[in-house]
Design a protein around this motif. Structure first.
Motif, PDB file in Angstrom:
ATOM      1  N   ASN A 284      94.013 -37.391  70.933  1.00  0.00           N
ATOM      2  CA  ASN A 284      92.802 -37.942  70.342  1.00  0.00           C
ATOM      3  C   ASN A 284      92.587 -37.522  68.889  1.00  0.00           C
ATOM      4  O   ASN A 284      91.491 -37.676  68.363  1.00  0.00           O
ATOM      5  CB  ASN A 284      91.578 -37.593  71.193  1.00  0.00           C
ATOM      6  N   ILE A 285      93.615 -36.970  68.241  1.00  0.00           N
ATOM      7  CA  ILE A 285      93.518 -36.656  66.820  1.00  0.00           C
ATOM      8  C   ILE A 285      94.726 -37.246  66.099  1.00  0.00           C
ATOM      9  O   ILE A 285      95.782 -37.436  66.681  1.00  0.00           O
ATOM     10  CB  ILE A 285      93.391 -35.136  66.549  1.00  0.00           C
ATOM     11  N   ALA A 286      94.540 -37.534  64.835  1.00  0.00           N
ATOM     12  CA  ALA A 286      95.570 -38.200  64.034  1.00  0.00           C
ATOM     13  C   ALA A 286      96.692 -37.221  63.670  1.00  0.00           C
ATOM     14  O   ALA A 286      96.538 -36.002  63.750  1.00  0.00           O
ATOM     15  CB  ALA A 286      94.956 -38.767  62.763  1.00  0.00           C
ATOM     16  N   LYS A 287      97.819 -37.783  63.249  1.00  0.00           N
ATOM     17  CA  LYS A 287      98.978 -36.952  62.896  1.00  0.00           C
ATOM     18  C   LYS A 287      98.676 -36.026  61.727  1.00  0.00           C
ATOM     19  O   LYS A 287      99.078 -34.868  61.725  1.00  0.00           O
ATOM     20  CB  LYS A 287     100.179 -37.826  62.564  1.00  0.00           C
TER      21      LYS A 287
ATOM     22  N   THR B  86      86.526 -32.868  70.008  1.00  0.00           N
ATOM     23  CA  THR B  86      86.535 -34.262  69.560  1.00  0.00           C
ATOM     24  C   THR B  86      86.288 -35.196  70.732  1.00  0.00           C
ATOM     25  O   THR B  86      85.550 -36.177  70.615  1.00  0.00           O
ATOM     26  CB  THR B  86      87.878 -34.597  68.892  1.00  0.00           C
ATOM     27  N   ASP B  87      86.893 -34.899  71.864  1.00  0.00           N
ATOM     28  CA  ASP B  87      86.709 -35.716  73.052  1.00  0.00           C
ATOM     29  C   ASP B  87      85.248 -35.713  73.489  1.00  0.00           C
ATOM     30  O   ASP B  87      84.686 -36.755  73.828  1.00  0.00           O
ATOM     31  CB  ASP B  87      87.612 -35.194  74.171  1.00  0.00           C
ATOM     32  N   ALA B  88      84.614 -34.544  73.484  1.00  0.00           N
ATOM     33  CA  ALA B  88      83.209 -34.448  73.891  1.00  0.00           C
ATOM     34  C   ALA B  88      82.293 -35.180  72.915  1.00  0.00           C
ATOM     35  O   ALA B  88      81.356 -35.867  73.322  1.00  0.00           O
ATOM     36  CB  ALA B  88      82.793 -32.981  73.996  1.00  0.00           C
ATOM     37  N   VAL B  89      82.553 -35.066  71.623  1.00  0.00           N
ATOM     38  CA  VAL B  89      81.730 -35.744  70.621  1.00  0.00           C
ATOM     39  C   VAL B  89      81.879 -37.248  70.737  1.00  0.00           C
ATOM     40  O   VAL B  89      80.884 -37.983  70.711  1.00  0.00           O
ATOM     41  CB  VAL B  89      82.094 -35.256  69.197  1.00  0.00           C
ATOM     42  N   ASN B  90      83.101 -37.732  70.885  1.00  0.00           N
ATOM     43  CA  ASN B  90      83.313 -39.170  71.019  1.00  0.00           C
ATOM     44  C   ASN B  90      82.686 -39.702  72.291  1.00  0.00           C
ATOM     45  O   ASN B  90      82.128 -40.795  72.306  1.00  0.00           O
ATOM     46  CB  ASN B  90      84.807 -39.505  70.996  1.00  0.00           C
TER      47      ASN B  90
END
Length: 95
Positions: free
Chosen positions: A24-27, A77-81
């Protein structure tokens, strides 16, 4: 290669494939996370005898950053999204 090494290799391979599916995060963010984690770990290791508690905290944070970058998954990030999706759904459902 003996069977134990093959089992470990297959386990790591499966975990990396699973982590790749949950990415769930960019390269670019992954690269920066690994670099920052390596730097924080390095500073923690250099201070281990001068300030042991601070150094251990730095090692823990640095390791977490390296893990985040290596797997590509960030639970924050997963929780925020997930929260943003819930808020948007509540706003849309209200008349």
């Amino acid at each position: 290669m003996d069977t134990t090494a093959k089992e470990i290799f297959e386990d790591v391979k499966e975990r990396l494939i699973e982590a790749n599916e949950n990415r769930n995060i960019a390269k670019s963010e992954r690269v920066l996370s690994v670099a920052a984690g390596a730097f924080v770990c390095y500073t923690g290791m250099t201070l281990i005898f001068k300030r042991p508690l601070t150094a251990l905290a730095e090692l823990a944070v640095g390791s977490a950053l390296i893990l985040r970058g290596a797997t590509g998954y960030c639970p924050v990030t997963d929780a925020v999204n997930h929260r943003e999706i819930t808020i948007i759904e509540e706003i849309v459902e209200e008349p």
